[in-house]
Design a protein around this motif. Structure first.
Motif, PDB file in Angstrom:
ATOM      1  N   UNK A 105       0.748  -1.539  -0.049  1.00 26.10           N
ATOM      2  CA  UNK A 105      -0.131  -0.036   0.131  1.00 26.10           C
ATOM      3  C   UNK A 105       1.036   0.934  -0.002  1.00 26.10           C
ATOM      4  N   UNK A 106       2.072   1.014   0.700  1.00 22.71           N
ATOM      5  CA  UNK A 106       2.686   2.364   0.679  1.00 22.71           C
ATOM      6  C   UNK A 106       3.633   3.124  -0.670  1.00 22.71           C
ATOM      7  N   UNK A 107       3.942   1.395  -1.157  1.00 20.65           N
ATOM      8  CA  UNK A 107       4.653   1.742  -2.205  1.00 20.65           C
ATOM      9  C   UNK A 107       4.222   2.512  -3.291  1.00 20.65           C
ATOM     10  N   UNK A 108       2.778   2.065  -3.339  1.00 22.06           N
ATOM     11  CA  UNK A 108       1.626   2.730  -4.006  1.00 22.06           C
ATOM     12  C   UNK A 108       1.514   4.226  -4.033  1.00 22.06           C
ATOM     13  N   UNK A 109       1.588   4.288  -2.809  1.00 18.02           N
ATOM     14  CA  UNK A 109       1.365   6.022  -2.402  1.00 18.02           C
ATOM     15  C   UNK A 109       2.770   6.961  -2.574  1.00 18.02           C
ATOM     16  N   UNK A 110       3.685   6.487  -2.813  1.00 17.20           N
ATOM     17  CA  UNK A 110       4.779   6.531  -2.876  1.00 17.20           C
ATOM     18  C   UNK A 110       4.888   7.105  -4.569  1.00 17.20           C
ATOM     19  N   UNK A 111       4.581   5.970  -5.176  1.00 13.58           N
ATOM     20  CA  UNK A 111       5.078   5.939  -6.575  1.00 13.58           C
ATOM     21  C   UNK A 111       3.908   7.354  -7.027  1.00 13.58           C
ATOM     22  N   UNK A 112       2.393   7.500  -6.570  1.00 17.97           N
ATOM     23  CA  UNK A 112       1.611   8.293  -6.525  1.00 17.97           C
ATOM     24  C   UNK A 112       2.339   9.694  -6.254  1.00 17.97           C
ATOM     25  N   UNK A 113       2.532   9.600  -4.916  1.00 15.09           N
ATOM     26  CA  UNK A 113       3.453  11.127  -4.659  1.00 15.09           C
ATOM     27  C   UNK A 113       4.905  11.318  -5.078  1.00 15.09           C
ATOM     28  N   UNK A 114       5.511  10.656  -6.462  1.00 13.96           N
ATOM     29  CA  UNK A 114       6.390  11.539  -6.984  1.00 13.96           C
ATOM     30  C   UNK A 114       5.886  11.601  -8.210  1.00 13.96           C
TER      31      UNK A 114
END
Lengths: 296, 296
Positions: free
Chosen positions: A190-199
């Motif tokens: 879940x956190x990996x998806x949030x990170x990719x979104x933030x980028x």
């Protein structure tokens, strides 16, 4: 293109209200370093020791987590720069971490800075160690995240892990950073998806992508670093914050423990259920810790 | 799911006009092979020797170029199948080419076929050689495309090339097959795009993607094949059509020359300005040659 070395947000130091500048909106600038154009972005309150961000394998300016840069920029003048031959910076990517460090020193000198704090993530952490050893007086404090010492355990496996995870990424049509930077637990995914979104938050004036050639040169440089004779880290007497996830598959977390043990003035933060990208996943905790570390 | 072993297009053998069946529309069927469900697709005129398609590293049914399958199905009953543990087929991907061949033989037997033609592409060509050696009477004619013999030059580098091109694909946000299967000339690049488009022509009832685990097992099996002692190919007395692009980076084209030299009854076709995917790029030429080869 704005004039080099003038922070976009220098209005913060004047009496008028500062414009809303963030990592997603700050302008990209260029400075000539010994004849090569280096791109960088800088903002945050003027005065105090600026924090120079040193980037990871394959990364351009757009790979920094906006939460981490904005978080530090709340109290510090921050400067992120593309290494030589990476993204928008000119020249050819050097084949060794040492030469990357010499480029970073030349950039800091060209920016007219007498003293900086360093935040080195992964390969950027390798570079930060060399800077601290070769130009100790240039550095005040150091944050080493998701990184390790020369000759550190498993660093010569970065190529293999990157290959394997690139194949996985291709097969699953995902960003390889999701596997490389995060755990495969439900929380990590879940956190990996949030990170990719933030980028993706920055939508205009994005950096040029890294070239395949530069990426491969970096891989070789990291491999060499992994096979280098360990340096004497006791000469790095600066305050150092060492941070990582507890389950780093790229630069195994044992390297963070090793750094904290061998650096005479180190503080260690290990984030549970987090991987190589632990400081991005746990950006709230990390920013709080880093701001506290950098104060004073 | 339709009943196994009944070609969707068997109407072609009746007096009423055949429905328009093509590779993009033919139904996916299932057959139990020693208790494991294998998925396959079959169509084309009944009667004559059916052509069994044996697939490449990472490939499922959806990776066959529609032009090649439709081209051969114009005159032949064609059968494409997913290897054990790949795509929609059940079970676990075996760790050796030999075991993949045993699975293919078991599938052919389960389909009730006494004699088949084989079209083996890349890893499928490795499998076809084993079938021909172990069950020569089961095979009439063989097409070996983009492939090589056991112990063939550079086959142990497939993992490395696949890794490198997966990194390139990730950085360029492209399908790695564009680099792996095609030359980097203007012609090759244009052809690679057309190929990727053709693979998307089937819009419904697509196959399950290969799992990362199955892909890695296949990579290891290919690596082992590349390090295997060369077999005596003189025992394969069947007519063999060997075809490849002149610049194959995955299974170097020298392997096609080697096969044609060592197989006593071989015909060789090498396509200029083409790579591993030469038979897909030059599908018109290839289909014409293959149909001529399979006739009689």
């Amino acid at each position: 293109m704005t004039h080099p070395n003038v922070p976009h947000s220098d209005a913060a130091a004047s009496s008028t209200p500062a414009p809303t500048v963030s990592w997603s909106t700050v302008a990209t600038q260029t400075i000539s370093v010994d004849g090569t154009a280096f791109v960088y972005r800088t903002y945050g309150p003027a005065g105090g020791t600026p924090v120079v961000f040193l980037n990871h394998l394959g990364a351009t300016l757009d790979n920094w987590d906006p939460r981490v840069v904005d978080g530090l920029a709340a109290e510090h003048h921050v400067i992120a720069v593309d290494n030589r031959g990476v993204g928008g910076s000119g020249g050819t990517t050097p084949a060794t971490i040492e030469d990357m460090a010499h480029d970073a020193i030349a950039f800091i000198d060209a920016m007219g800075l007498n003293m900086v704090d360093l935040l080195g993530f992964s390969m950027g952490g390798f570079i930060a160690q060399i800077i601290a050893i070769e130009r100790p007086a240039l550095v005040r404090k150091i944050i080493l995240a998701g990184t390790g010492p020369a000759g550190g355990e498993g660093i010569d496996k970065v190529t293999r892990v990157t290959c394997a995870d690139s194949i996985t990424a291709v097969l699953r049509r995902k960003d390889p950073k999701q596997n490389l930077f995060f755990t495969r637990t439900a929380h990590g995914i879940a956190q990996s998806r949030e990170f990719i979104k933030r980028l993706g938050e920055r939508t205009t004036d994005r950096d040029k992508k890294i070239s395949v050639r530069a990426f491969r040169t970096q891989l070789r440089a990291i491999h060499t670093w992994g096979l280098t004779e360990p340096a004497d880290l006791s000469v790095i007497t600066h305050p150092v914050l060492v941070a990582n996830g507890e389950d780093d598959r790229m630069v195994p977390t044992s390297n963070s423990y090793d750094l904290a043990r061998r650096l005479p003035n180190a503080t260690l933060r290990i984030y549970p259920d987090a991987g190589h990208g632990g400081i991005f996943q746990e950006h709230q905790q990390f920013v709080t810790t880093a701001l506290e570390f950098l104060r004073g």
